[in-house]
Design an enzyme around this catalytic site. Sequence first.
Site, mmCIF file in Angstrom:
data_model
loop_
_atom_site.group_PDB
_atom_site.id
_atom_site.type_symbol
_atom_site.label_atom_id
_atom_site.label_comp_id
_atom_site.label_asym_id
_atom_site.label_seq_id
_atom_site.Cartn_x
_atom_site.Cartn_y
_atom_site.Cartn_z
ATOM 1 N N HIS A 92 0.853 -1.183 0.000
ATOM 2 C CA HIS A 92 0.000 0.000 0.000
ATOM 3 C C HIS A 92 0.895 1.240 0.000
ATOM 4 O O HIS A 92 0.661 2.178 0.762
ATOM 5 C CB HIS A 92 -0.907 0.014 1.236
ATOM 6 C CG HIS A 92 -1.917 -1.079 1.277
ATOM 7 N ND1 HIS A 92 -2.839 -1.204 2.299
ATOM 8 C CD2 HIS A 92 -2.170 -2.108 0.433
ATOM 9 C CE1 HIS A 92 -3.609 -2.261 2.081
ATOM 10 N NE2 HIS A 92 -3.211 -2.826 0.951
ATOM 11 N N HIS A 153 -6.716 0.841 -3.742
ATOM 12 C CA HIS A 153 -6.170 -0.200 -2.872
ATOM 13 C C HIS A 153 -4.641 -0.135 -2.753
ATOM 14 O O HIS A 153 -4.123 0.210 -1.706
ATOM 15 C CB HIS A 153 -6.621 -1.560 -3.416
ATOM 16 C CG HIS A 153 -6.355 -2.712 -2.515
ATOM 17 N ND1 HIS A 153 -7.122 -3.862 -2.518
ATOM 18 C CD2 HIS A 153 -5.388 -2.925 -1.583
ATOM 19 C CE1 HIS A 153 -6.646 -4.711 -1.619
ATOM 20 N NE2 HIS A 153 -5.589 -4.162 -1.047
#
Length: 212
Positions: A92, A153
């Site tokens: 991430h 995401h």
Amino acid sequence: MKALREQLLQTTRKLIELGLNRGTSGNVSVRDSNGFLVTPSGITAETMTLRDLVWMDFDGHAEGDRAPSSEWRFHRDILQRRPEVAAVVHAHSMFATTLACMRREIPPFHYMIALAGGDSIRCAPYALFGTQVLSDAALEALEGRKACLLANHGMIAVGRDLDDALAVAVEVETLSEQYWRALQAGGPVLLTEQEMTEAIEQFKGYGRWKRG
């Protein structure tokens, strides 16, 4: 098995050290004979131990004291469908995730895009984390590629081993930052199809010394 577990744990901690993941975000897997090892769910890299790592088979059965990462499906599916891949890194990281939240693929603004296997780094459509729908979307975005973004995401990077997958993840984050900065300045000039074809061909011998 212990050596592979140590490599997996080291890679997971390296992602934190490099700033590609924070807290419990992201996950990593590595092929292991007739199955794979994957990081557990909900544990920080700093507190994770070798015992916490989870072994799974390709039917989705897990062995270990912990639950596998919620994203085990795309780890399994990538390793099962891509025999040349032995490791999967999911991060991430700041800039890759920023572009993913804009649902933008990374176009051929720099020749290093070729390192990911094509003339772009695709962005898979949004799907709920941990679902088969997300895994299917990731597989499609990764077709012929070593990396992709996941809408709203993060990113996935794959490689022939853990070091290779980590190197791809680092490069994708670097490219993501460069592209994001170029967008702030009005947008980059993109390379042509021919220029990218030449770059992709050049990368086939990348790291190999050609004797004259």
